[in-house]
Design an enzyme around this catalytic site. Sequence first.
Site, mmCIF file in Angstrom:
data_model
loop_
_atom_site.group_PDB
_atom_site.id
_atom_site.type_symbol
_atom_site.label_atom_id
_atom_site.label_comp_id
_atom_site.label_asym_id
_atom_site.label_seq_id
_atom_site.Cartn_x
_atom_site.Cartn_y
_atom_site.Cartn_z
ATOM 1 N N GLU A 198 -2.197 10.096 0.561
ATOM 2 C CA GLU A 198 -1.897 9.815 -0.854
ATOM 3 C C GLU A 198 -0.535 10.444 -1.188
ATOM 4 O O GLU A 198 -0.228 11.542 -0.694
ATOM 5 C CB GLU A 198 -2.989 10.495 -1.697
ATOM 6 C CG GLU A 198 -2.741 10.522 -3.200
ATOM 7 C CD GLU A 198 -3.742 11.442 -3.937
ATOM 8 O OE1 GLU A 198 -4.148 12.488 -3.381
ATOM 9 O OE2 GLU A 198 -4.116 11.091 -5.068
ATOM 10 N N LYS A 202 -5.179 3.804 -7.672
ATOM 11 C CA LYS A 202 -6.287 4.772 -7.779
ATOM 12 C C LYS A 202 -7.063 4.569 -9.082
ATOM 13 O O LYS A 202 -6.470 4.552 -10.175
ATOM 14 C CB LYS A 202 -5.715 6.181 -7.711
ATOM 15 C CG LYS A 202 -6.734 7.303 -7.685
ATOM 16 C CD LYS A 202 -5.995 8.624 -7.449
ATOM 17 C CE LYS A 202 -6.896 9.811 -7.274
ATOM 18 N NZ LYS A 202 -6.128 11.018 -6.907
ATOM 19 N N CYS A 205 -8.006 9.428 -2.551
ATOM 20 C CA CYS A 205 -8.500 10.784 -2.775
ATOM 21 C C CYS A 205 -9.792 10.870 -3.569
ATOM 22 O O CYS A 205 -10.851 10.569 -3.053
ATOM 23 C CB CYS A 205 -7.407 11.662 -3.377
ATOM 24 S SG CYS A 205 -7.820 13.412 -3.152
HETATM 25 N N1 CDT Z 1 -5.677 14.108 -5.416
HETATM 26 C C1 CDT Z 1 -6.969 14.158 -5.787
HETATM 27 O O1 CDT Z 1 -7.538 13.187 -6.250
HETATM 28 N N2 CDT Z 1 -7.570 15.337 -5.657
HETATM 29 C C2 CDT Z 1 -8.914 15.516 -6.043
HETATM 30 C C3 CDT Z 1 -9.057 16.842 -6.649
HETATM 31 C C4 CDT Z 1 -9.982 16.770 -7.725
HETATM 32 S S1 CDT Z 1 -10.065 18.244 -8.547
HETATM 33 C C5 CDT Z 1 -8.972 18.101 -9.793
HETATM 34 C C6 CDT Z 1 -9.909 15.352 -4.908
HETATM 35 O O2 CDT Z 1 -10.882 14.637 -5.097
HETATM 36 O O3 CDT Z 1 -9.766 15.952 -3.863
#
Ligand code: CDT
Length: 350
Positions: A47, A131, A198
């Site tokens: 990402e 996303k 993510c």
């Molecule tokens: N980049 C991303 O989506 N990170 C999220 C963190 C969530 S906590 C704010 C993840 O799911 O890893």
Amino acid sequence: MPRLVKVAAAQIGAVHRTSSRASTIQRMLALLDSAASLGAQLVVFPECAFTTFFPRYLFTDDAEIESYFESDAGGSSIAESANVKPLFDRARELSIDIWVGYGERTPEGRHFNSAVYFCGRTGEVVSKYRKTHVPGFVDPPFPSAEVHLEKRYFETGDLGFKAFRAPGIIADAVKQSTAEADTETDGKGDAIIGSLICNDRRWPEGWRAYGLQGVELVLVGFNTNGKADDIYKPKHPISLEDARAEALFHHQLVMQSNSYANSCFSISAGRCGMDDEKYDLIGGSSIVDSDGHIIAEAKTTDDEVVFAEIDLEDCRKGKKEIFNFAVNRQPQAYGIIVEQKGYVEPELLP
Ligand code: CDT
């Protein structure tokens, strides 16, 4: 008939706020070359792969914010965007498909956390995903150095979960033009792929939407904090080591369980390491099979290629048996999932 594909996750270690786009691209080219030397046909990058994970900063300067985004050149293809073109050009030279995440600025000036699937053979962007489950905040909830401001910088993705076929990575795939009349073509065409970014991977809804399109391979790019000093800090203090292990556990849990429940392979590629020497991101880039087993996994939190040859034919077993959706799903019982957003508890007992 086997449906073999050689695939790789290109994990990227620390990228600092001061790192230049050019130096990051050089590292990505080295990863791509190294995956190519293993015979990879498809390489998945993380990402927001071209920059540090910028939503951790509260910017006040618009020009600085915009510097983290890429425009689709002329509204057509990011592959022509000068900053990042060398990666797409190399994928073309090598005839390798790539999937890569980036901050997208649309011609109208909108911003999304996006990823494209680029076909190295044809030089075309076959699919774009934005996303859906954008986490974090618009404004910092407390004055901490490490907050997660994705909601400030990205809109919610508006493209849904649209599976696509990757042209040519499976040998002898049946096409519309070659399909014989009245002959079953399920599991015989070009590879069926879905994208998640993510936080999306933690939500079974997206996986199931792809499962319902017969997905065989889900591609995921991520940036996941290992350090637990933000809003998601556990109730009881835990060590950095334990916090990382917990974040890694949840990453593996969702990749494995959702691959199993949708009878598909998955590839996850992370940005990891200590950005700016202090922001900890987990590694754990992996390739998971359609029974939910991890078949290849990163050993470091640095630049690393994770490689495997997979047989998409393996997806057929789950799709025909335990997760035969056509036979066993009960959509009439699932209305609450799309009708309701937050949870509503049953009434209190008298
Ligand atoms: N980049 C991303 O989506 N990170 C999220 C963190 C969530 S906590 C704010 C993840 O799911 O890893």
